[in-house]
Design a protein around this motif. Structure first.
Motif, mmCIF file in Angstrom:
data_model
loop_
_atom_site.group_PDB
_atom_site.id
_atom_site.type_symbol
_atom_site.label_atom_id
_atom_site.label_comp_id
_atom_site.label_asym_id
_atom_site.label_seq_id
_atom_site.Cartn_x
_atom_site.Cartn_y
_atom_site.Cartn_z
ATOM 1 N N LYS A 33 0.858 -1.184 0.000
ATOM 2 C CA LYS A 33 0.000 0.000 0.000
ATOM 3 C C LYS A 33 0.892 1.232 0.000
ATOM 4 O O LYS A 33 1.945 1.245 0.640
ATOM 5 C CB LYS A 33 -0.867 0.032 1.258
ATOM 6 C CG LYS A 33 -2.038 -0.908 1.237
ATOM 7 C CD LYS A 33 -2.887 -0.694 2.485
ATOM 8 C CE LYS A 33 -4.007 -1.710 2.543
ATOM 9 N NZ LYS A 33 -4.797 -1.549 3.785
ATOM 10 N N LEU A 35 1.535 4.780 1.306
ATOM 11 C CA LEU A 35 1.117 5.609 2.434
ATOM 12 C C LEU A 35 1.289 7.091 2.121
ATOM 13 O O LEU A 35 0.395 7.894 2.358
ATOM 14 C CB LEU A 35 1.913 5.247 3.693
ATOM 15 C CG LEU A 35 1.794 3.789 4.142
ATOM 16 C CD1 LEU A 35 2.667 3.533 5.352
ATOM 17 C CD2 LEU A 35 0.354 3.443 4.456
ATOM 18 N N VAL A 59 5.913 3.020 1.244
ATOM 19 C CA VAL A 59 5.034 1.903 0.917
ATOM 20 C C VAL A 59 5.240 0.801 1.952
ATOM 21 O O VAL A 59 6.295 0.720 2.586
ATOM 22 C CB VAL A 59 5.294 1.340 -0.503
ATOM 23 C CG1 VAL A 59 5.106 2.418 -1.558
ATOM 24 C CG2 VAL A 59 6.687 0.713 -0.619
ATOM 25 N N ASP A 61 3.538 -3.169 3.915
ATOM 26 C CA ASP A 61 2.565 -4.240 4.099
ATOM 27 C C ASP A 61 2.454 -4.517 5.596
ATOM 28 O O ASP A 61 2.895 -3.699 6.406
ATOM 29 C CB ASP A 61 2.943 -5.492 3.282
ATOM 30 C CG ASP A 61 4.274 -6.112 3.685
ATOM 31 O OD1 ASP A 61 4.787 -5.799 4.786
ATOM 32 O OD2 ASP A 61 4.801 -6.917 2.899
ATOM 33 N N GLY A 81 -2.834 5.789 -0.626
ATOM 34 C CA GLY A 81 -4.059 4.999 -0.547
ATOM 35 C C GLY A 81 -4.145 3.900 -1.583
ATOM 36 O O GLY A 81 -4.934 2.961 -1.445
ATOM 37 N N THR A 83 -3.127 0.565 -3.784
ATOM 38 C CA THR A 83 -2.456 -0.716 -3.579
ATOM 39 C C THR A 83 -1.804 -1.073 -4.907
ATOM 40 O O THR A 83 -2.461 -1.026 -5.946
ATOM 41 C CB THR A 83 -3.455 -1.812 -3.165
ATOM 42 O OG1 THR A 83 -4.079 -1.419 -1.941
ATOM 43 C CG2 THR A 83 -2.750 -3.142 -2.957
ATOM 44 N N PRO A 113 -7.621 -3.027 -3.719
ATOM 45 C CA PRO A 113 -7.152 -2.809 -2.347
ATOM 46 C C PRO A 113 -7.045 -4.140 -1.597
ATOM 47 O O PRO A 113 -7.850 -5.035 -1.798
ATOM 48 C CB PRO A 113 -8.243 -1.930 -1.726
ATOM 49 C CG PRO A 113 -8.912 -1.284 -2.888
ATOM 50 C CD PRO A 113 -8.820 -2.254 -4.027
ATOM 51 N N ASP A 115 -6.549 -6.290 2.151
ATOM 52 C CA ASP A 115 -7.073 -6.174 3.503
ATOM 53 C C ASP A 115 -5.981 -6.468 4.527
ATOM 54 O O ASP A 115 -5.937 -7.549 5.097
ATOM 55 C CB ASP A 115 -8.254 -7.142 3.667
ATOM 56 C CG ASP A 115 -8.984 -6.921 4.979
ATOM 57 O OD1 ASP A 115 -8.928 -5.786 5.489
ATOM 58 O OD2 ASP A 115 -9.581 -7.880 5.505
ATOM 59 N N VAL A 118 -0.979 -1.766 7.533
ATOM 60 C CA VAL A 118 0.455 -1.563 7.323
ATOM 61 C C VAL A 118 1.149 -1.360 8.672
ATOM 62 O O VAL A 118 0.697 -0.578 9.502
ATOM 63 C CB VAL A 118 0.705 -0.351 6.400
ATOM 64 C CG1 VAL A 118 2.191 -0.072 6.255
ATOM 65 C CG2 VAL A 118 0.075 -0.589 5.036
#
Length: 137
Positions: A33, A35, A59, A61, A81, A83, A113, A115, A118
């Motif tokens: 993701k 950030l 970025v 996980d 925001g 992915t 996106p 689930d 992070v």
């Protein structure tokens, strides 16, 4: 059939987690993701008649975060925001710290996106590495 070469078999990508990344390694595939994304260079180059853009993106996980250096058209995909799947990514060293990058041999894909939350308190780009000479003895 003489003279024909067999097509290489495509391998399934092995996805790595951010906390598995090591200095000097290449060929990583990861789902992360974005950030943050901060433009650090946006300059016209008259010699090649286009703009050079570089952004530093945080970025990560569920195992940690790392700074990703996005260049030119990659900057447009690295929106906070989002992915993304980083294919054939590599680790570059900048001031003794790791940075993740995708060069011309790799690819960035915006994807659905994911689930996961992070893990922002494990930033691999804040760890300093020291170059150590190994002498065979």
């Amino acid at each position: 059939m003489a003279g024909r070469t067999a097509q290489p078999k495509l391998r399934k990508p092995v996805f790595v987690k951010v906390d598995q990344l090591q200095p000097g390694t290449i060929g990583h595939t990861a789902i992360v993701k974005v950030l943050t994304a901060k433009t650090v260079l946006n300059r016209a180059r008259p010699d090649v008649n286009h703009k050079v853009r570089i952004a530093e993106c945080l970025v990560g996980d569920e195992t940690g975060v790392i700074v990703f250096t996005a260049r030119n058209e990659q900057v447009d995909m690295m929106k906070p925001g989002a992915t993304v799947i980083l294919r054939n990514a590599r680790i570059d060293m900048y001031k003794s710290c790791m940075r993740l990058a995708v060069d011309k041999w790799g690819r960035i894909e915006v994807t659905e996106p994911v689930d996961f939350v992070v893990k922002e308190d494990n930033n691999l780009s804040t760890v300093e590495y020291e170059l150590v000479s190994v002498v065979d003895g």
